[in-house]
Design a protein around this motif. Sequence first.
Motif, PDB file in Angstrom:
ATOM      1  N   LYS A 222     -37.054 -21.849 -16.945  1.00  0.00           N
ATOM      2  CA  LYS A 222     -36.793 -22.943 -17.891  1.00  0.00           C
ATOM      3  C   LYS A 222     -37.551 -22.710 -19.187  1.00  0.00           C
ATOM      4  O   LYS A 222     -37.015 -22.884 -20.281  1.00  0.00           O
ATOM      5  CB  LYS A 222     -37.237 -24.281 -17.271  1.00  0.00           C
ATOM      6  CG  LYS A 222     -36.224 -24.897 -16.332  1.00  0.00           C
ATOM      7  CD  LYS A 222     -36.397 -26.438 -16.321  1.00  0.00           C
ATOM      8  CE  LYS A 222     -35.173 -27.137 -15.768  1.00  0.00           C
ATOM      9  NZ  LYS A 222     -35.067 -27.021 -14.316  1.00  0.00           N
ATOM     10  N   PHE A 223     -38.815 -22.319 -19.037  1.00  0.00           N
ATOM     11  CA  PHE A 223     -39.635 -22.023 -20.217  1.00  0.00           C
ATOM     12  C   PHE A 223     -38.991 -20.924 -21.046  1.00  0.00           C
ATOM     13  O   PHE A 223     -38.852 -21.037 -22.271  1.00  0.00           O
ATOM     14  CB  PHE A 223     -41.047 -21.610 -19.781  1.00  0.00           C
ATOM     15  CG  PHE A 223     -41.864 -20.996 -20.873  1.00  0.00           C
ATOM     16  CD1 PHE A 223     -42.569 -21.795 -21.776  1.00  0.00           C
ATOM     17  CD2 PHE A 223     -41.931 -19.612 -21.004  1.00  0.00           C
ATOM     18  CE1 PHE A 223     -43.320 -21.213 -22.795  1.00  0.00           C
ATOM     19  CE2 PHE A 223     -42.672 -19.025 -22.024  1.00  0.00           C
ATOM     20  CZ  PHE A 223     -43.368 -19.835 -22.922  1.00  0.00           C
ATOM     21  N   ALA A 224     -38.571 -19.852 -20.368  1.00  0.00           N
ATOM     22  CA  ALA A 224     -37.947 -18.726 -21.070  1.00  0.00           C
ATOM     23  C   ALA A 224     -36.712 -19.200 -21.836  1.00  0.00           C
ATOM     24  O   ALA A 224     -36.552 -18.919 -23.033  1.00  0.00           O
ATOM     25  CB  ALA A 224     -37.568 -17.630 -20.074  1.00  0.00           C
ATOM     26  N   GLU A 225     -35.884 -19.965 -21.156  1.00  0.00           N
ATOM     27  CA  GLU A 225     -34.660 -20.456 -21.780  1.00  0.00           C
ATOM     28  C   GLU A 225     -34.979 -21.308 -23.008  1.00  0.00           C
ATOM     29  O   GLU A 225     -34.381 -21.157 -24.070  1.00  0.00           O
ATOM     30  CB  GLU A 225     -33.875 -21.281 -20.753  1.00  0.00           C
ATOM     31  CG  GLU A 225     -32.507 -21.716 -21.247  1.00  0.00           C
ATOM     32  CD  GLU A 225     -31.700 -22.364 -20.123  1.00  0.00           C
ATOM     33  OE1 GLU A 225     -32.305 -22.726 -19.081  1.00  0.00           O
ATOM     34  OE2 GLU A 225     -30.481 -22.518 -20.298  1.00  0.00           O
ATOM     35  N   ASP A 226     -35.928 -22.203 -22.853  1.00  0.00           N
ATOM     36  CA  ASP A 226     -36.314 -23.099 -23.944  1.00  0.00           C
ATOM     37  C   ASP A 226     -36.795 -22.329 -25.165  1.00  0.00           C
ATOM     38  O   ASP A 226     -36.722 -22.825 -26.287  1.00  0.00           O
ATOM     39  CB  ASP A 226     -37.430 -24.050 -23.488  1.00  0.00           C
ATOM     40  CG  ASP A 226     -36.901 -25.096 -22.512  1.00  0.00           C
ATOM     41  OD1 ASP A 226     -35.670 -25.243 -22.402  1.00  0.00           O
ATOM     42  OD2 ASP A 226     -37.729 -25.761 -21.862  1.00  0.00           O
ATOM     43  N   ASN A 227     -37.320 -21.126 -24.936  1.00  0.00           N
ATOM     44  CA  ASN A 227     -37.844 -20.357 -26.056  1.00  0.00           C
ATOM     45  C   ASN A 227     -36.937 -19.212 -26.464  1.00  0.00           C
ATOM     46  O   ASN A 227     -37.372 -18.258 -27.122  1.00  0.00           O
ATOM     47  CB  ASN A 227     -39.248 -19.852 -25.711  1.00  0.00           C
ATOM     48  CG  ASN A 227     -40.253 -20.995 -25.670  1.00  0.00           C
ATOM     49  OD1 ASN A 227     -40.734 -21.460 -26.697  1.00  0.00           O
ATOM     50  ND2 ASN A 227     -40.522 -21.500 -24.469  1.00  0.00           N
ATOM     51  N   GLY A 228     -35.685 -19.317 -26.069  1.00  0.00           N
ATOM     52  CA  GLY A 228     -34.702 -18.321 -26.501  1.00  0.00           C
ATOM     53  C   GLY A 228     -34.847 -16.969 -25.844  1.00  0.00           C
ATOM     54  O   GLY A 228     -34.272 -15.983 -26.294  1.00  0.00           O
TER      55      GLY A 228
END
Lengths: 218, 218
Positions: free
Chosen positions: A169-175
């Motif tokens: 989720k973190f990765a996704e949120d940061n592109g």
Amino acid sequence: MLSSTVENYLKELFLLNPDGETQVATGELAKALSVTPGSATSMIKTLAQAGLVEHRPHYGVKLTNEGRTLAVHVVRRHRIVELFLVNILGMDWSEVHDEAEQLEHVVSDQVISKMDDLLGHPTHDPHGDPIPTPEGTLPVRSLQPLSFCKLGDTVSIARIGNQNTSFLKFAEDNGLLLGATIKVANKNEVADSITIISKGEEVVLGLAAAGRIEVEFA
Amino acid sequence: MLSSTVENYLKELFLLNPDGETQVATGELAKALSVTPGSATSMIKTLAQAGLVEHRPHYGVKLTNEGRTLAVHVVRRHRIVELFLVNILGMDWSEVHDEAEQLEHVVSDQVISKMDDLLGHPTHDPHGDPIPTPEGTLPVRSLQPLSFCKLGDTVSIARIGNQNTSFLKFAEDNGLLLGATIKVANKNEVADSITIISKGEEVVLGLAAAGRIEVEFA
DNA sequence: ACAATCCTTTTGATTAATCAAAAGTTTAAT
DNA sequence: ATTAAACTTTTGATTAATCAAAAGGATTGT
Ligand SMILES: [Mn+2]
Ligand SMILES: [Mn+2]
Ligand SMILES: [Mn+2]
Ligand SMILES: [Mn+2]
């Protein structure tokens, strides 16, 4: 018919030692599967009896060719199911690992084959992991951990080696999605951190986390 | 978390007694699940302990409200999965029952909900069985067995109450698909057979088989 | 060489699910 | 009212998978 438990042990042995070069320690396997070392020892003996692993007591365990073949098929099912859940059912890449962990044991070869057709014979799962062919061969790519990159390197994200929901989720949120191009803006070995530019924004990661993000030069 | 075994027992109790009016005999349940009567007795006691069934020893067993709710959810998962396998993956209606028998225990509510969306919130599965809503209500239709039809009746096929692969293949081969309109061309109680016109062709069925085909007047 | 430490294996027990066969109950027939 | 037939339950055993804790190896430092 192999039980889900046996399939999980075989798959984990493969993931911990894909090339079959090293020996996997009992404790390492036990930890990966969240069982006690005694449970792992006991199952290892069962698997050795069945000719699926080779066990050198007190040293470690390794898949036989037969065990490896079975393991790779479980991995194929897991990864096709994951991609199917994302691409066809529209689930988030952060949610599909746990689903696939169960489904991998019950989807038939026919269902996998239909999913494979529908997906257009993909080579990689939503996290960038290679999907073995029905014959058991794996596409190889030479990737390097983001933590190995140097200041100024421009690379594209090819794999996330951490299935953890909150990490994804973190990765996704940061592109930080597969195929995204990023640039290393700072790297500080002492502070154990690396800074990258993703979608014009700066993102700071610890080197351990960056080690689970694999990249290739664009 | 309920085990697959418990889910199968609950589901079977529901299917054998959908309205919860009669009592299911231990032997009937055992037969339906292909276990010995002793195994069924033992599981019935476990389920009674958990408040999922009511057991009157030597007389029979019945789901409680709680047990019924759980059973209906298993049925919902089974039927959505079946329709999904047919409509989205393109499998044959004769193959999907066995697949669904396994998948019903591992697909999450979220996956079921996504499949449901993709299928357009269907009300019936590929065999004409009703799909319970997420709240557990079942659409009701008044159908009658084909074996009850009289000479000259023109009806449409609404449900096949036999999941057997070869029966379903036979039905398909003879145009006995859901929605197909057929006409009763002959009926011989003594010879235990019924003849229908399907796609212009005559098809002869024993009355037992015809009893598993349910129809409605067109 | 000898502990101390860290693993691994063994031992003994537990749980879920099952079966075969013995024992018990109900029902139906004489 | 007995008896037979049919069914259900109980008993005793087995298998897969697991754990806690005891026992046994291997490694490393002194
Ligand atoms: Mn798994
Ligand atoms: Mn993956
Ligand atoms: Mn089932
Ligand atoms: Mn069905």
